[in-house]
Write a protein that holds these residues in place. Structure first.
Motif, PDB file in Angstrom:
ATOM      1  N   LYS A  51       0.867  -1.175   0.000  1.00  0.00           N
ATOM      2  CA  LYS A  51       0.000   0.000   0.000  1.00  0.00           C
ATOM      3  C   LYS A  51       0.901   1.222   0.000  1.00  0.00           C
ATOM      4  O   LYS A  51       1.755   1.388   0.861  1.00  0.00           O
ATOM      5  N   THR A  52       0.717   2.057  -0.990  1.00  0.00           N
ATOM      6  CA  THR A  52       1.503   3.284  -1.027  1.00  0.00           C
ATOM      7  C   THR A  52       0.565   4.475  -0.832  1.00  0.00           C
ATOM      8  O   THR A  52      -0.638   4.365  -1.059  1.00  0.00           O
ATOM      9  N   VAL A  53       1.143   5.569  -0.366  1.00  0.00           N
ATOM     10  CA  VAL A  53       0.339   6.774  -0.153  1.00  0.00           C
ATOM     11  C   VAL A  53       0.991   7.919  -0.922  1.00  0.00           C
ATOM     12  O   VAL A  53       2.208   8.095  -0.873  1.00  0.00           O
ATOM     13  N   LEU A  54       0.156   8.624  -1.648  1.00  0.00           N
ATOM     14  CA  LEU A  54       0.641   9.768  -2.413  1.00  0.00           C
ATOM     15  C   LEU A  54       0.453  11.030  -1.540  1.00  0.00           C
ATOM     16  O   LEU A  54      -0.655  11.296  -1.078  1.00  0.00           O
ATOM     17  N   THR A  58      -3.348  10.701  -0.541  1.00  0.00           N
ATOM     18  CA  THR A  58      -4.161   9.705  -1.243  1.00  0.00           C
ATOM     19  C   THR A  58      -3.597   8.300  -1.082  1.00  0.00           C
ATOM     20  O   THR A  58      -2.505   8.018  -1.568  1.00  0.00           O
ATOM     21  N   THR A  92       5.802   4.401   0.935  1.00  0.00           N
ATOM     22  CA  THR A  92       5.466   2.993   1.098  1.00  0.00           C
ATOM     23  C   THR A  92       5.846   2.585   2.514  1.00  0.00           C
ATOM     24  O   THR A  92       6.944   2.916   2.967  1.00  0.00           O
ATOM     25  N   GLN A 135      -3.020   4.573  -2.086  1.00  0.00           N
ATOM     26  CA  GLN A 135      -3.114   3.887  -3.377  1.00  0.00           C
ATOM     27  C   GLN A 135      -2.781   2.408  -3.182  1.00  0.00           C
ATOM     28  O   GLN A 135      -1.774   2.071  -2.575  1.00  0.00           O
ATOM     29  N   THR A 136      -3.650   1.572  -3.682  1.00  0.00           N
ATOM     30  CA  THR A 136      -3.381   0.144  -3.591  1.00  0.00           C
ATOM     31  C   THR A 136      -2.936  -0.348  -4.960  1.00  0.00           C
ATOM     32  O   THR A 136      -3.683  -0.288  -5.924  1.00  0.00           O
ATOM     33  N   SER A 137      -1.713  -0.823  -5.039  1.00  0.00           N
ATOM     34  CA  SER A 137      -1.263  -1.366  -6.321  1.00  0.00           C
ATOM     35  C   SER A 137      -1.838  -2.766  -6.451  1.00  0.00           C
ATOM     36  O   SER A 137      -1.966  -3.487  -5.476  1.00  0.00           O
ATOM     37  N   THR A 138      -2.202  -3.120  -7.635  1.00  0.00           N
ATOM     38  CA  THR A 138      -2.779  -4.445  -7.834  1.00  0.00           C
ATOM     39  C   THR A 138      -1.675  -5.503  -7.825  1.00  0.00           C
ATOM     40  O   THR A 138      -0.497  -5.202  -7.989  1.00  0.00           O
ATOM     41  N   THR A 183       5.875   9.656  -2.753  1.00  0.00           N
ATOM     42  CA  THR A 183       5.177   8.377  -2.758  1.00  0.00           C
ATOM     43  C   THR A 183       5.737   7.582  -1.588  1.00  0.00           C
ATOM     44  O   THR A 183       6.914   7.215  -1.583  1.00  0.00           O
TER      45      THR A 183
END
Lengths: 281, 318
Positions: free
Chosen positions: B221-224, B277, B255, B279-282, B253
């Motif tokens: 899960k990363t956060v912008l 924000t 992580t 962000q969930t990478s697939t 970004t």
């Protein structure tokens, strides 16, 4: 191991199936008879041997009944020469069959399935040799019988009987049989070495037809010596009747000729087997 | 069970497989994942004894494949869909292979039935679609009722119904205690079918873990974060297990820290945030990143942010 793994029946009791050489031979026989091309080749072999027998018989009849033709033909054919006349073309057809038996597996990708079933590999080539050798043998025998049957009525017109018991006739018949079987095995060996249909067929044709023609004009001791060891000359040495061998053709003794011809079949097969074992499929 | 130790394959100067070691356990589906050209097929072909390894060993159920007395009962393999002569019918193809092991015609008809080929079994295989060729390949693999199955890209060319069928078949066979090793270049397919995953890239094993562990490790899960005070926030947020990358000034970004933690940190330090924000990478993206990196290793210097996590699951399984 996961705790949830359930041992299936296949793992508990050993499988009843076993790979064997007999199985490999049966497999190769199924492969051979389930391709249309095999039946075309078989048909062509029989037609060529029987057809040439009939044709030569008529030629013989014509030459006997026409003095002028008789003079240009330079004599007549023996009955055995008549029924084996088609062999000169039939061996090329059987050589093509020998090449295809192995190269069609490479061109189609079938070889991967074959080697997965028989991963020790060498039995595959041996099984192919057994099946091909027997097929060539049966086709040649049937072809010669057909040739004899169709030529006999023509020969009868000139009151020639088909006496296959004399030594010369026996030698030509057995020689033809051995030659055709060995040529198909030689072609199988080249197929296994080259793994490519066009390449292997070209090589075999070159060896049987082109090389003798190219070497023929040379009147050099070394080249004459080499010529004796070509498959066609070696075969002539054990196939031709005794007096024909004296007609100025430099040939090996029949025994040596047979040994050389056997080597022409065995050596490519051995090289093919070694390469089959070593190379990536 | 498949055991591979230090397996390498070089074709001239090119190394297709580079010293890979792994074990494929029975009773589960192991997915073999990697981009095309990563070395999946070469590895599988070496296990089957079709390609000779440059170095290393591969054994199946304790022996090299070729040393088994009844190879087809040990391993059934689908290595390419059309390993068949186009002029032969599907049934004759199977009968020929069955003959090597004295497998009766009854079993041939059984696998034809299982793979849904009954209608076309007596037709020349040259006219088969890719999907039918694939089914015939699977029928061939099942012929000897093998303890281990090796399936290279089994769902290639199959329609959705066929894909589902392969998935259920693989799960069923593994459920019976068999070893199922299947390759794919599709992460989503492996995620749905496999219990365990091996990721290969540029001939090297990049990950070897249960699928769930792999998913947890790889779907970061990363956060912008957009802030005018990016440098200070980056300094404060940096700690073990936190990676911070910056593509443009004022944009981070992050992580390893979730959005609430970053927000609280910013509030505590009086840093203004313009954007926060999550962000969930697939899984797919994670896999792409993992394998893309393995390509980059060769062409240039390693990137600054090499995914240390990618290597983490390695050897951590079992």
């Amino acid at each position: 191991m996961t705790a949830t793994a359930v041992a299936p029946a296949t793992q508990a009791s050993p499988s009843p199936y076993r790979r064997s050489f007999g199985g490999d031979v049966r497999s190769e026989w199924i492969k051979l008879r389930t391709l249309r091309s095999t039946w075309w080749v078989a048909g062509a072999t029989l037609v060529v041997i029987a057809g040439f027998g009939l044709l030569t018989a008529f030629l013989n009849h014509a030459s006997l009944s026409d003095e002028q033709l008789s003079a240009t033909m330079g004599g007549i054919f023996t009955p055995t020469e008549i029924i084996t006349s088609g062999a000169q073309l039939a061996y090329l057809i059987l050589a093509v069959l020998g090449v295809l038996v192995v190269t069609n597996e490479y061109s189609s990708g079938m070889i991967r399935s074959t080697l997965a079933a028989t991963p020790t590999r060498v039995p595959v080539l041996l099984a192919k040799a057994v099946v091909l050798g027997l097929t060539s043998l049966v086709l040649t025998v049937v072809g010669l019988v057909l040739a004899a049957l169709v030529a006999m009525p023509v020969l009868a017109m000139d009151d020639i009987s088909l006496d296959l018991a004399d030594a010369d006739a026996q030698r030509t018949l057995w020689g033809t049989l051995v030659f055709l079987v060995l040529i198909s095995l030689m072609a199988l060996g080249f197929g296994a070495i080259l793994r490519h249909t066009a390449g292997a067929i070209s090589t075999v044709v070159a060896l049987l037809f082109v090389v003798p023609i190219v070497l023929f004009p040379f009147n050099n001791d070394v080249i004459t010596e080499i010529e004796k060891y070509l498959p066609s000359s070696a075969a002539n040495a054990f196939m031709t009747t005794s007096d024909a061998a004296q007609q100025g053709l430099a040939l090996l003794s029949p025994e040596a000729g047979l040994a050389v011809m056997i080597a022409w079949a065995v050596v490519p097969l051995v090289i093919g087997a070694v390469l089959l074992k070593r190379r990536d499929a | 069970m498949i055991e591979v130790k230090g397996l390498s394959k070089r074709y001239g100067p090119k190394t297709a497989v580079d010293g890979v070691s792994f074990t494929v356990q029975p009773g589960m589906v192991t997915g073999f994942l990697g981009p095309n050209g990563a070395g999946k097929s070469t590895t599988m072909r070496m296990i089957m004894g079709l390609d000779r390894p440059t170095s290393g060993t591969a054994t199946v159920n304790g022996k090299p494949y070729a040393a088994h007395r009844a190879p087809l009962t040990e391993v059934g393999a689908l290595l390419e869909a059309k390993a068949i002569h186009p002029g032969r019918s599907a049934r004759n193809h199977l009968l020929a292979l069955a003959a090597t092991h004295r497998i009766p015609a009854r079993r041939v008809d059984e696998v034809i039935d299982m793979t849904g080929l009954t209608q076309v079994a007596r037709k020349r295989a040259g006219g088969f679609s890719l999907g039918m060729g694939q089914r015939l390949g699977i029928a061939t693999a099942l012929l000897g009722d093998p303890r281990t199955l090796i399936l290279d890209e089994p769902v290639n060319g199959l329609d959705p119904e066929g894909v589902l069928w392969v998935r259920n078949l693989a799960r069923y066979l593994a459920g019976e205690g068999r070893t199922v090793f299947l390759s794919s270049h599709l992460m989503s397919e492996v995620a749905l079918t496999a219990d365990h995953v091996l990721v290969i890239g540029r001939g090297k094993i990049l990950a070897d873990a249960p699928v769930n562990t792999f998913i947890d490790a790889e779907t970061q899960k990363t956060v912008l974060v957009r802030t005018p005070d990016a440098t200070r926030l980056a300094e404060l947020a940096t700690s073990d297990g936190v990676t911070i990358a910056s593509d443009e000034p004022g944009l981070l970004t992050v992580t390893g820290l979730d959005a609430p933690a970053i927000g609280e940190l910013a509030a505590r330090e009086g840093i203004v945030l313009h954007e926060l924000t999550p962000q969930t990478s697939t899984l797919e993206a994670a896999y792409m990143a993992l394998t893309a990196d393995s390509v980059e290793y060769r062409t240039g210097e390693p990137g600054a942010d090499t995914p240390a996590e990618a290597a983490a699951p390695e050897g951590a399984n079992r």
